[in-house]
Motif scaffolding. Structure first.
Motif, PDB file in Angstrom:
ATOM      1  N   GLU A 151       0.555  -1.793  15.226  1.00 42.58           N
ATOM      2  CA  GLU A 151      -0.305  -2.973  15.102  1.00 42.58           C
ATOM      3  C   GLU A 151      -1.683  -2.607  14.553  1.00 42.58           C
ATOM      4  N   VAL A 152      -2.262  -1.525  15.048  1.00 43.54           N
ATOM      5  CA  VAL A 152      -3.567  -1.070  14.560  1.00 43.54           C
ATOM      6  C   VAL A 152      -3.474  -0.649  13.100  1.00 43.54           C
ATOM      7  N   LEU A 153      -2.396   0.035  12.735  1.00 46.42           N
ATOM      8  CA  LEU A 153      -2.193   0.445  11.351  1.00 46.42           C
ATOM      9  C   LEU A 153      -2.086  -0.778  10.444  1.00 46.42           C
ATOM     10  N   ALA A 154      -1.367  -1.802  10.905  1.00 47.04           N
ATOM     11  CA  ALA A 154      -1.200  -3.018  10.106  1.00 47.04           C
ATOM     12  C   ALA A 154      -2.519  -3.770   9.944  1.00 47.04           C
ATOM     13  N   ARG A 155      -3.306  -3.857  11.010  1.00 45.07           N
ATOM     14  CA  ARG A 155      -4.594  -4.554  10.917  1.00 45.07           C
ATOM     15  C   ARG A 155      -5.566  -3.791  10.005  1.00 45.07           C
ATOM     16  N   THR A 156      -5.501  -2.472  10.053  1.00 40.28           N
ATOM     17  CA  THR A 156      -6.322  -1.669   9.141  1.00 40.28           C
ATOM     18  C   THR A 156      -5.918  -1.932   7.697  1.00 40.28           C
ATOM     19  N   GLY A 157      -4.623  -2.064   7.478  1.00 38.87           N
ATOM     20  CA  GLY A 157      -4.123  -2.367   6.141  1.00 38.87           C
ATOM     21  C   GLY A 157      -4.641  -3.683   5.600  1.00 38.87           C
ATOM     22  N   LEU A 197       0.829  -1.210   0.000  1.00 39.70           N
ATOM     23  CA  LEU A 197       0.000   0.000   0.000  1.00 39.70           C
ATOM     24  C   LEU A 197       0.859   1.253   0.000  1.00 39.70           C
ATOM     25  N   PHE A 198       1.982   1.197   0.707  1.00 41.68           N
ATOM     26  CA  PHE A 198       2.908   2.329   0.732  1.00 41.68           C
ATOM     27  C   PHE A 198       3.453   2.604  -0.660  1.00 41.68           C
ATOM     28  N   GLU A 199       3.878   1.553  -1.361  1.00 35.61           N
ATOM     29  CA  GLU A 199       4.461   1.740  -2.691  1.00 35.61           C
ATOM     30  C   GLU A 199       3.426   2.253  -3.695  1.00 35.61           C
ATOM     31  N   MET A 200       2.196   1.778  -3.589  1.00 40.47           N
ATOM     32  CA  MET A 200       1.168   2.246  -4.513  1.00 40.47           C
ATOM     33  C   MET A 200       0.875   3.720  -4.254  1.00 40.47           C
ATOM     34  N   ILE A 219     -11.471   6.426  -3.848  1.00 41.05           N
ATOM     35  CA  ILE A 219     -11.300   5.493  -2.731  1.00 41.05           C
ATOM     36  C   ILE A 219      -9.917   4.842  -2.783  1.00 41.05           C
ATOM     37  N   ALA A 220      -9.517   4.365  -3.959  1.00 39.86           N
ATOM     38  CA  ALA A 220      -8.238   3.672  -4.089  1.00 39.86           C
ATOM     39  C   ALA A 220      -7.062   4.587  -3.770  1.00 39.86           C
ATOM     40  N   THR A 221      -7.089   5.807  -4.297  1.00 34.01           N
ATOM     41  CA  THR A 221      -5.966   6.713  -4.066  1.00 34.01           C
ATOM     42  C   THR A 221      -5.908   7.200  -2.619  1.00 34.01           C
ATOM     43  N   ILE A 222      -7.061   7.421  -2.009  1.00 33.49           N
ATOM     44  CA  ILE A 222      -7.065   7.863  -0.615  1.00 33.49           C
ATOM     45  C   ILE A 222      -6.539   6.763   0.301  1.00 33.49           C
ATOM     46  N   ILE A 223      -6.872   5.507   0.003  1.00 37.77           N
ATOM     47  CA  ILE A 223      -6.329   4.395   0.790  1.00 37.77           C
ATOM     48  C   ILE A 223      -4.810   4.373   0.688  1.00 37.77           C
ATOM     49  N   GLY A 224      -4.297   4.450  -0.534  1.00 36.19           N
ATOM     50  CA  GLY A 224      -2.856   4.437  -0.727  1.00 36.19           C
ATOM     51  C   GLY A 224      -2.164   5.615  -0.061  1.00 36.19           C
ATOM     52  N   GLY A 225      -2.729   6.804  -0.237  1.00 32.02           N
ATOM     53  CA  GLY A 225      -2.138   7.990   0.372  1.00 32.02           C
ATOM     54  C   GLY A 225      -2.178   7.954   1.883  1.00 32.02           C
TER      55      GLY A 225
END
Length: 380
Positions: free
Chosen positions: A135-141, A17-20, A273-279
Motif C-alpha cells: 500500500e505504501v509503495l502504491a501511494r508513493t507511486g 512505472l515498472f514497465e518504463m 530523476i526520471a530513470t531513478i524513479i522508474g528503476g
C-alpha cells in the motif's frame, strides 16, 4: 499474504512505472535500427497477449498469489519447485536492474564511488520501502507518477524547441524488411520490458476490485509501450542511427543536446530523476514479489523480516552476475531471453493455464452432473 488492498489507479501506476523502469536507460531494440519504435510496439502487442494469460490465471484463483495457485494446479511437490524457481527468477531480475542503475550512476555522476557502495545505498532504500508494504509503495507511486510525466513533457518540449528532431533519421521505414523487426521483437522487446509483467501475478490479489484488473493492466502496458516507442523515435531522430548503435545511454545523449537561448542546457538532472524513479519501482516490485512469495512458500509469519536477508542476496547477486558491464549486457541479450524469459514468461504460464482450464472444466462437469443426477430417495 499481507492484509492490504490497492485500487485500480494504484495498480495502473505500478505497472506503468515498472514497465518504463530500466527500459529508459538501456538501448532497447537498437538492432532494428530506425525501426526500433516499431519493434517496441510489436513487443507491446505481445505483452498484451501475455497479460491476458496472467489475468486468466488470476481469474481462476483471485484470492491467492501465483506461488500458491501454482501448487494447486500442478500439485504440492512440483508446484513448490516451480514456485521456488519463479522466486529465484524474480530475485535475479531485481539484481540485474540494480546492476543497471548502479552502473548508470557510477558512469554519469559518481565516477570515483565503487559500484558496491552505490548498489548498497540503493538496496537500503529499497529494503525500507518494501518493509512498509504494497500500500505504501502504491501511494508513493501515485505521487512520483505525476512528477515523472511532468519531466517527460518538459523534456519533450525542450527537445522540440531546440530544433534537434530530424525526421529523416527515421527513414527509410523497414529498410531491410520486416524480418529484423520481428526478430528483435521475439528476442528482446517481447520479454523486456513487457513480458516481465508476469511478476504482477504476485500483486493482482491485492487489488480491491478484481473486475478492473484486465482493463487496468492492458491500459498500463499499452500506454507504457506507446511512451517507449515515442522515446525510441525521438532518440533516433535526434542522434541518428550510427550514434544510437554506439551510445550506452541514448536518452541521456539526446537530453544533453538540449540548448535553449544559450542558457538552458545540460539538463542531465531530468534524465537522472526520471530513470531513478522508474528503476526504484521496478526493483521494488521484484523485491516485494520475492518477499511475499518466500513468506508464503515457507510459511513465514512476519514477512517483513525477510527484507534484510533477501536484500543482501540481491545486492551480492548484482555484483557477481557479471565481471563488467559489457558482459552484463551481453548476458542480458544472448542468454537471459532464451533460457529464462521464454520459459518463465511464456511457456510455463501457458502450460499452467492449460492445466487450470482442464481442471476447471472437469470440476464444473462434476458439479453439473451432481445437480442433474436424480435423488434416489425422492423417487422412492
Amino acid at each position: 499474504m499481507e492484509k492490504a488492498k490497492i485500487n485500480a489507479y494504484q495498480l495502473f501506476v505500478l505497472i506503468f512505472l515498472f514497465e518504463m523502469g530500466s527500459a529508459l536507460i538501456i538501448p532497447i531494440a537498437v538492432e532494428a535500427k530506425q525501426d526500433a519504435w516499431l519493434s517496441i510496439l510489436l513487443g507491446m502487442l505481445g505483452g498484451l497477449l501475455l497479460f491476458f494469460i496472467y489475468h486468466r490465471l488470476y481469474l481462476y484463483y483471485p484470492d491467492i498469489s501465483a506461488v500458491e495457485y501454482v501448487q494447486k494446479i500442478t500439485g504440492r511437490f512440483l508446484g513448490r519447485i516451480i514456485a521456488l524457481l519463479y522466486l529465484l527468477y524474480f530475485a535475479y531480475l531485481a539484481a540485474r536492474v540494480l546492476r543497471d542503475f548502479g552502473t548508470m550512476l557510477v558512469t554519469i555522476a559518481y565516477f570515483d564511488t565503487p559500484l558496491f557502495i552505490i548498489n548498497a545505498l540503493l538496496i537500503m532504500v529499497l529494503i525500507y520501502t518494501v518493509r512498509k508494504g504494497i500500500e505504501v509503495l502504491a501511494r508513493t507511486g501515485e505521487l512520483l507518477f505525476v512528477l515523472m510525466y511532468l519531466l517527460a513533457f518538459a523534456g519533450f518540449v525542450l527537445i522540440v524547441i531546440s530544433g534537434l528532431i530530424d525526421i529523416n533519421n527515421l527513414k527509410p521505414v523497414l529498410e531491410e524488411g520486416i524480418i529484423p523487426v520481428v526478430k528483435t521483437t521475439y528476442t528482446q522487446t517481447l520479454y523486456v520490458p513487457f513480458g516481465e509483467a508476469v511478476v504482477f501475478a504476485m500483486i493482482l490479489p491485492y487489488l480491491n476490485n478484481p473486475k478492473v484488473a484486465k482493463k487496468t493492466g492492458l491500459l498500463a502496458i499499452g500506454l507504457s509501450g506507446i511512451n517507449l516507442a515515442i522515446v525510441s523515435a525521438i532518440n533516433f531522430s535526434v542522434l541518428g542511427v550510427d550514434y544510437m548503435m554506439r551510445s550506452q545511454y541514448p536518452l541521456l545523449s539526446a537530453i544533453q543536446r538540449i540548448q535553449v537561448a544559450d542558457f538552458l542546457e545540460r539538463l542531465d538532472v531530468f534524465y537522472m530523476i526520471a530513470t531513478i524513479i522508474g528503476g526504484f519501482f521496478k526493483i521494488s516490485i521484484f523485491f516485494y514479489a520475492v518477499i511475499a512469495g518466500t513468506s508464503s512458500l515457507f510459511k513465514v509469519k512476519q514477512p517483513s523480516r525477510l527484507a534484510y536477508p533477501i536484500g543482501l542476496v540481491i545486492l551480492v547477486l548484482s555484483m557477481t552476475i557479471a565481471s563488467n558491464y559489457s558482459e552484463h549486457i551481453r548476458e542480458g541479450l544472448d542468454i537471459v531471453p532464451i533460457y529464462l524469459h521464454l520459459p518463465f514468461q511464456v511457456m510455463i504460464p501457458i502450460l499452467l493455464l492449460g492445466i487450470a482450464f482442464v481442471k476447471n472444466k472437469i470440476k464444473q462437469s462434476k458439479k453439473d452432473s451432481n445437480i442433474l443426477e436424480p435423488d434416489s430417495r425422492s423417487i422412492e
